[in-house]
Design an enzyme around this catalytic site. Structure first.
Site, mmCIF file in Angstrom:
data_model
loop_
_atom_site.group_PDB
_atom_site.id
_atom_site.type_symbol
_atom_site.label_atom_id
_atom_site.label_comp_id
_atom_site.label_asym_id
_atom_site.label_seq_id
_atom_site.Cartn_x
_atom_site.Cartn_y
_atom_site.Cartn_z
ATOM 1 N N SER A 125 41.033 -36.848 -36.899
ATOM 2 C CA SER A 125 40.756 -35.817 -35.902
ATOM 3 C C SER A 125 41.842 -35.805 -34.839
ATOM 4 C CB SER A 125 39.412 -36.142 -35.248
ATOM 5 O OG SER A 125 39.227 -35.387 -34.081
ATOM 6 N N TYR A 150 32.843 -42.499 -31.399
ATOM 7 C CA TYR A 150 33.219 -41.616 -32.517
ATOM 8 C C TYR A 150 34.738 -41.546 -32.653
ATOM 9 C CZ TYR A 150 34.474 -37.439 -35.090
ATOM 10 O OH TYR A 150 35.080 -36.575 -35.986
ATOM 11 N N LYS A 154 37.689 -42.974 -35.754
ATOM 12 C CA LYS A 154 38.792 -42.275 -36.435
ATOM 13 C C LYS A 154 40.088 -43.087 -36.299
ATOM 14 C CE LYS A 154 36.289 -39.092 -38.027
ATOM 15 N NZ LYS A 154 35.938 -39.171 -39.444
HETATM 16 P P1 NAD Z 1 29.201 -32.762 -41.547
HETATM 17 O O1 NAD Z 1 28.230 -33.589 -40.779
HETATM 18 O O2 NAD Z 1 28.887 -31.348 -41.774
HETATM 19 O O3 NAD Z 1 29.491 -33.451 -42.966
HETATM 20 C C1 NAD Z 1 29.425 -34.836 -43.179
HETATM 21 C C2 NAD Z 1 28.578 -35.079 -44.417
HETATM 22 O O4 NAD Z 1 28.543 -36.484 -44.678
HETATM 23 C C3 NAD Z 1 27.133 -34.606 -44.259
HETATM 24 O O5 NAD Z 1 26.772 -33.816 -45.376
HETATM 25 C C4 NAD Z 1 26.331 -35.899 -44.207
HETATM 26 O O6 NAD Z 1 25.045 -35.732 -44.762
HETATM 27 C C5 NAD Z 1 27.207 -36.848 -44.994
HETATM 28 N N1 NAD Z 1 27.058 -38.261 -44.645
HETATM 29 C C6 NAD Z 1 27.063 -38.812 -43.404
HETATM 30 N N2 NAD Z 1 26.879 -40.138 -43.484
HETATM 31 C C7 NAD Z 1 26.790 -40.457 -44.796
HETATM 32 C C8 NAD Z 1 26.592 -41.662 -45.515
HETATM 33 N N3 NAD Z 1 26.411 -42.832 -44.891
HETATM 34 N N4 NAD Z 1 26.550 -41.611 -46.865
HETATM 35 C C9 NAD Z 1 26.704 -40.436 -47.506
HETATM 36 N N5 NAD Z 1 26.882 -39.257 -46.880
HETATM 37 C C10 NAD Z 1 26.913 -39.266 -45.534
HETATM 38 O O7 NAD Z 1 30.610 -32.930 -40.813
HETATM 39 P P2 NAD Z 1 31.956 -32.093 -41.003
HETATM 40 O O8 NAD Z 1 32.138 -31.230 -39.818
HETATM 41 O O9 NAD Z 1 32.003 -31.499 -42.342
HETATM 42 O O10 NAD Z 1 33.010 -33.261 -40.877
HETATM 43 C C11 NAD Z 1 33.530 -33.916 -42.022
HETATM 44 C C12 NAD Z 1 34.473 -35.015 -41.582
HETATM 45 O O11 NAD Z 1 35.510 -34.446 -40.783
HETATM 46 C C13 NAD Z 1 33.832 -36.107 -40.748
HETATM 47 O O12 NAD Z 1 34.425 -37.329 -41.087
HETATM 48 C C14 NAD Z 1 34.207 -35.710 -39.328
HETATM 49 O O13 NAD Z 1 34.232 -36.819 -38.479
HETATM 50 C C15 NAD Z 1 35.592 -35.133 -39.544
HETATM 51 N N6 NAD Z 1 36.027 -34.181 -38.496
HETATM 52 C C16 NAD Z 1 35.242 -33.088 -38.227
HETATM 53 C C17 NAD Z 1 35.650 -32.201 -37.239
HETATM 54 C C18 NAD Z 1 34.815 -30.996 -36.890
HETATM 55 O O14 NAD Z 1 35.044 -30.409 -35.839
HETATM 56 N N7 NAD Z 1 33.871 -30.570 -37.736
HETATM 57 C C19 NAD Z 1 36.851 -32.415 -36.532
HETATM 58 C C20 NAD Z 1 37.634 -33.527 -36.865
HETATM 59 C C21 NAD Z 1 37.202 -34.401 -37.863
HETATM 60 N N1 UFG Z 2 32.579 -25.387 -24.807
HETATM 61 C C1 UFG Z 2 31.904 -24.601 -23.884
HETATM 62 N N2 UFG Z 2 30.573 -24.415 -24.068
HETATM 63 C C2 UFG Z 2 29.877 -24.970 -25.093
HETATM 64 C C3 UFG Z 2 30.576 -25.766 -26.030
HETATM 65 C C4 UFG Z 2 31.929 -25.959 -25.841
HETATM 66 O O1 UFG Z 2 32.501 -24.093 -22.943
HETATM 67 O O2 UFG Z 2 28.654 -24.779 -25.171
HETATM 68 C C5 UFG Z 2 34.026 -25.574 -24.639
HETATM 69 C C6 UFG Z 2 34.406 -27.040 -24.443
HETATM 70 O O3 UFG Z 2 34.350 -27.379 -23.077
HETATM 71 C C7 UFG Z 2 35.819 -27.061 -25.011
HETATM 72 C C8 UFG Z 2 35.786 -25.985 -26.108
HETATM 73 O O4 UFG Z 2 34.666 -25.173 -25.826
HETATM 74 O O5 UFG Z 2 36.703 -26.647 -24.040
HETATM 75 C C9 UFG Z 2 35.644 -26.574 -27.503
HETATM 76 O O6 UFG Z 2 34.533 -27.439 -27.519
HETATM 77 P P1 UFG Z 2 33.926 -28.013 -28.866
HETATM 78 O O7 UFG Z 2 32.784 -28.900 -28.503
HETATM 79 O O8 UFG Z 2 33.660 -26.910 -29.826
HETATM 80 O O9 UFG Z 2 35.124 -28.851 -29.471
HETATM 81 P P2 UFG Z 2 35.878 -30.115 -28.858
HETATM 82 O O10 UFG Z 2 37.313 -29.774 -28.848
HETATM 83 O O11 UFG Z 2 35.289 -30.586 -27.611
HETATM 84 O O12 UFG Z 2 35.471 -31.239 -29.918
HETATM 85 C C10 UFG Z 2 35.920 -31.170 -31.245
HETATM 86 C C11 UFG Z 2 34.962 -31.876 -32.201
HETATM 87 C C12 UFG Z 2 34.913 -33.344 -31.916
HETATM 88 C C13 UFG Z 2 36.284 -33.939 -31.863
HETATM 89 C C14 UFG Z 2 37.126 -33.162 -30.879
HETATM 90 C C15 UFG Z 2 38.548 -33.613 -30.878
HETATM 91 O O13 UFG Z 2 33.664 -31.329 -32.070
HETATM 92 O O14 UFG Z 2 34.215 -33.968 -32.979
HETATM 93 O O15 UFG Z 2 37.153 -31.777 -31.258
HETATM 94 O O16 UFG Z 2 39.190 -33.105 -29.751
HETATM 95 F F1 UFG Z 2 36.235 -35.233 -31.461
#
Ligand code: NAD
Ligand code: UFG
Length: 339
Positions: A125, A150, A154
């Site tokens: 991330s 969290y 990473k």
């Molecule tokens: P998500 O929660 O939608 O998907 C994760 C999946 O993993 C889920 O289906 C959950 O049921 C499964 N899971 C969790 N723990 C498990 C376990 N112990 N065994 C088996 N399955 C398990 O999340 P996402 O948004 O698709 O994110 C996927 C990956 O990308 C994660 O590692 C997350 O940290 C990373 N990531 C996400 C974002 C974002 O903004 N969505 C940003 C940066 C990194």
């Molecule tokens: N925001 C609002 N209102 C809301 C939600 C978000 O104003 O209800 C703003 C936040 O302050 C931020 C922007 O929208 O400025 C984006 O916020 P998000 O929560 O959508 O995303 P973030 O960038 O905060 O977080 C995401 C992932 C995290 C990860 C992070 C890395 O959700 O898992 O990026 O920077 F760690």
């Protein structure tokens, strides 16, 4: 070619399964359904015409992980998404986050190292950069002390890969540092399914517009940016998914330079919170009910990617615009609520 996708029923995982299948891979999914549902399999099947093999398994159970790999020796690559991802929850439950995000990674890597093909993609991330000294951030930008358990998982995950690669030249790994994945598949068959009240901006916007939430709170209008709201690099989830396919192909073809590589996965363009709202209003034709409130603790002012490394080495580039992503997010929200 067979690919294991852990967390493959989740948001980014499901979109990646689709792209892998469309590229001709056989996919086996492991998921414990802690943040997803088996309905996602139907969505994937509707898009690709093929139902991936699905194994319900909790990766925290090392004996079950071992057992799975005993019966799946023919895997050519692993894309490891499974993890928990709620920043606030990780502060409340640090040990759960270290168990679910770090232990599971170790268990999967231990089994991967027994296979003939040791190709591995890790979901990292942009959170590892924290408040960057320079924008856009490139892969050489400093990794800052994590602001949450969290974020720390990473950083630790990347370190685990790096250290293991040092002593195992057969292991080929890539960490993809996603910026802010948003949107849904254009078919609206799969998309984001946040549990409870969304913490992220885009699902909060679409749930407000559909009437599930009363009003969006915009966290802070006094940041040192043009309109005073925070800036992020919002990237369509299908672009993120496609990055996994090209990264994996490179590993399978043994084109990788070093056996641990990191790539930023973003668009290279920063958008403010107000710009995201404007984009939503433009594509939906709706006015969004929002108000400005205090800053949210822990938010960085701005984060957007230098994507030149992924552009040149992976020959991958984000194709969708913010409007495309907001339009697909809105279609998905409408589809969800009319099902
Ligand atoms: P998500 O929660 O939608 O998907 C994760 C999946 O993993 C889920 O289906 C959950 O049921 C499964 N899971 C969790 N723990 C498990 C376990 N112990 N065994 C088996 N399955 C398990 O999340 P996402 O948004 O698709 O994110 C996927 C990956 O990308 C994660 O590692 C997350 O940290 C990373 N990531 C996400 C974002 C974002 O903004 N969505 C940003 C940066 C990194
Ligand atoms: N925001 C609002 N209102 C809301 C939600 C978000 O104003 O209800 C703003 C936040 O302050 C931020 C922007 O929208 O400025 C984006 O916020 P998000 O929560 O959508 O995303 P973030 O960038 O905060 O977080 C995401 C992932 C995290 C990860 C992070 C890395 O959700 O898992 O990026 O920077 F760690």
């Amino acid at each position: 070619m067979k690919v294991l996708v852990t967390g493959g029923l989740g948001y980014i995982g499901s979109h990646t399964v689709v792209e892998l299948q469309l590229a001709g891979y056989d996919v086996v999914i492991i998921d414990n359904l802690s943040n997803s549902s088996t309905k996602v399999l139907d969505g994937i099947t509707k898009i690709t015409g093929t139902t991936p093999d699905f194994q319900e398994l909790d990766l925290r159970h090392q004996d079950r992980v071992r057992e799975f790999f005993k019966h799946h020796q023919n895997i050519d690559g692993i894309v490891h998404f499974a993890a928990s991802k709620a920043v606030g929850e990780s502060v409340e439950k640090p040990l759960f986050y270290y168990e679910n995000n770090v232990n599971t990674l170790v268990y999967v890597l231990q089994e991967l190292q027994k296979l003939k093909q040791q190709n591995f993609i890790f979901s990292s991330s942009c959170t590892v950069y924290g408040e960057a000294d320079m924008l856009p951030v490139n892969e050489d930008s400093a990794v800052k002390p994590a602001q949450s358990p969290y974020g720390n998982t990473k950083q630790i995950g990347e370190e685990i890969l790096k250290d293991t690669c040092k002593i195992n030249p057969d292991l080929k790994t890539v960490a993809l540092r996603y910026f802010n994945p948003i949107g849904a598949h254009a078919s609206s068959n799969i998309g984001e399914l946040p549990l409870g009240v969304p913490q992220n901006l885009v699902p909060y916007i679409t749930q407000t517009a559909i009437g599930l939430r009363e009003q969006l709170s915009v966290f802070g209008e006094d940041y040192p940016t043009e309109d005073g709201t925070c800036i992020r690099d919002y990237i369509h989830v299908v672009d993120v998914a496609k990055a996994h396919v090209v990264a994996l192909e490179r590993l399978i073809k043994k084109e990788q330079g070093s056996n641990f590589e990191v790539f930023n996965i973003g668009t290279g363009k920063g958008s403010s919170v107000l710009e995201v709202i404007t984009s939503f209003e433009r594509v939906s034709g709706q006015k969004l009910n929002y108000k400005i409130v205090d800053r949210r603790k822990g938010d960085v002012v701005a984060a957007f990617a230098d994507t030149s490394k992924a552009n040149s080495i992976l020959r991958w580039k984000a194709e969708y615009t913010l409007d495309d992503a907001m339009s697909d997010a809105w279609k998905w929200e409408q589809r969800l609520r009319t099902k």
